[in-house]
Motif scaffolding. Structure first.
Motif, mmCIF file in Angstrom:
data_model
loop_
_atom_site.group_PDB
_atom_site.id
_atom_site.type_symbol
_atom_site.label_atom_id
_atom_site.label_comp_id
_atom_site.label_asym_id
_atom_site.label_seq_id
_atom_site.Cartn_x
_atom_site.Cartn_y
_atom_site.Cartn_z
ATOM 1 N N SER A 7 0.825 -1.211 0.000
ATOM 2 C CA SER A 7 0.000 0.000 0.000
ATOM 3 C C SER A 7 0.858 1.259 0.000
ATOM 4 C CB SER A 7 -0.955 0.009 1.204
ATOM 5 O OG SER A 7 -0.242 0.091 2.421
ATOM 6 N N ASP A 11 1.015 3.889 -3.320
ATOM 7 C CA ASP A 11 0.681 5.288 -3.050
ATOM 8 C C ASP A 11 1.852 6.206 -3.399
ATOM 9 O OD1 ASP A 11 -0.959 7.455 -1.955
ATOM 10 O OD2 ASP A 11 0.531 7.499 -0.368
ATOM 11 N N PHE A 114 -7.647 5.125 -1.207
ATOM 12 C CA PHE A 114 -6.429 4.959 -0.420
ATOM 13 C C PHE A 114 -6.688 4.993 1.076
ATOM 14 C CE2 PHE A 114 -2.613 6.583 1.721
ATOM 15 C CZ PHE A 114 -1.795 5.495 1.489
ATOM 16 N N TRP A 115 -7.461 5.985 1.532
ATOM 17 C CA TRP A 115 -7.655 6.117 2.978
ATOM 18 C C TRP A 115 -8.636 5.101 3.543
ATOM 19 C CZ3 TRP A 115 -3.939 8.142 5.459
ATOM 20 C CH2 TRP A 115 -3.180 9.156 4.880
ATOM 21 N N SER A 116 -9.209 4.272 2.674
ATOM 22 C CA SER A 116 -9.942 3.101 3.179
ATOM 23 C C SER A 116 -9.067 1.849 3.117
ATOM 24 C CB SER A 116 -11.228 2.886 2.379
ATOM 25 O OG SER A 116 -10.945 2.609 1.025
ATOM 26 N N VAL A 118 -5.745 1.908 3.868
ATOM 27 C CA VAL A 118 -4.803 1.975 4.994
ATOM 28 C C VAL A 118 -5.363 1.304 6.254
ATOM 29 C CG1 VAL A 118 -3.548 3.515 6.554
ATOM 30 C CG2 VAL A 118 -3.580 3.989 4.098
ATOM 31 N N PHE A 138 -0.244 4.893 10.063
ATOM 32 C CA PHE A 138 -0.661 6.191 9.534
ATOM 33 C C PHE A 138 0.506 7.181 9.518
ATOM 34 C CE2 PHE A 138 -4.895 4.536 10.085
ATOM 35 C CZ PHE A 138 -5.638 5.189 9.109
ATOM 36 N N VAL A 141 2.678 6.213 6.524
ATOM 37 C CA VAL A 141 2.032 6.631 5.277
ATOM 38 C C VAL A 141 2.234 8.127 5.043
ATOM 39 C CG1 VAL A 141 -0.224 7.005 4.195
ATOM 40 C CG2 VAL A 141 0.343 4.774 5.180
ATOM 41 N N THR A 142 2.035 8.929 6.087
ATOM 42 C CA THR A 142 2.220 10.375 5.971
ATOM 43 C C THR A 142 3.667 10.708 5.619
ATOM 44 O OG1 THR A 142 0.467 10.740 7.599
ATOM 45 C CG2 THR A 142 1.963 12.574 7.165
ATOM 46 N N GLN A 145 4.287 9.857 1.984
ATOM 47 C CA GLN A 145 3.656 10.845 1.103
ATOM 48 C C GLN A 145 4.490 12.117 1.010
ATOM 49 O OE1 GLN A 145 -0.301 11.076 2.860
ATOM 50 N NE2 GLN A 145 -1.148 9.930 1.149
#
Length: 224
Positions: A7, A11, A114-116, A118, A138, A141-142, A145
């Motif tokens: 994931s 992303d 995407f935010w579902s 994660v 989370f 992921v941040t 990004q």
């Protein structure tokens, strides 16, 4: 776990493609097409509007075909839209608006899914390890990004220097070709790579529901 790594990877690849597309739009409009800044402003204003309108259709479709295939379908639409610009490097304003709008429509699938995805990977990790590392996932992921944004922005700067771009003057034909590739081939490669990685994402809705059930059973056993 593997789902989390996958994931983050798909992303990051989409983030690279999206950032490059956004950064290259003004150069493409001004130098390749020879249009004024108002055209760029109109396109930039249109993109979030199109994406907002696309949220409900993509949400509906994702429930029907699954997040993985909705992601791939969305990026396929975006890829085809930018590749048409490569085949038709001097589109009129209407065609340009349609193609950029189509690209925005496709990329809205990522915003929806995407935010579902994660939280699904959080539960997958909990099922595998017994530890719910929601904050870590989370946060990671941040971080990824932001890193993708920084890398993409740096790439655009290096690329512009490499193709011989000089601001506010007529560009060499090779530079114009490079600017065209910056908004077409390079984002297309990033989006197709994101689709390829997404093929390895196997956490469908049925599998996720089964994992949630198993986690609930394990928690009940621990509590008793």
């Amino acid at each position: 776990g593997r789902a989390g790594v996958v994931s983050v990877a798909f992303d990051a690849l989409f983030g690279f493609a999206s950032t490059v597309t956004g950064a290259s739009l003004a150069y493409y409009v001004q130098y390749v097409l020879g249009r004024d800044a108002e055209v760029t402003g109109n396109l930039v204003s249109m993109i979030p509007f199109v994406q907002m309108l696309a949220i409900l259709p993509w949400t509906w479709l994702s429930r029907r075909i699954g997040k993985r295939w909705a992601w791939i379908l969305g990026l396929t639409i975006s890829t085809l839209a930018v590749l048409v610009l490569l085949a038709q490097p001097q589109p009129d304003t209407t065609t340009l608006t349609l193609l950029i709008g189509l690209s925005a429509l496709g990329s809205a699938s990522i915003a929806v899914n995407f935010w579902s995805i994660v939280p699904d990977t959080v539960e997958y990790g909990e099922w595998q390890t017994g530890i719910r590392a929601e904050g870590f996932v989370f946060g990671l992921v941040t971080l990824i990004q932001k890193t993708a944004l920084g890398v993409s922005s740096a790439f655009v700067g290096v690329y512009l220097h490499w193709i011989g771009y000089v601001p506010n003057q007529a560009q060499h034909p090779e530079t114009l070709r490079g600017l065209l590739h910056l908004i077409t081939i390079i984002p297309a490669c990033g989006m197709l790579a994101s689709c390829a990685v997404m093929l390895y994402y196997r956490l469908g809705s049925q599998r996720h529901a089964e994992i949630v059930r198993l986690i609930a059973e394990r928690r009940a056993e621990t509590a008793s």
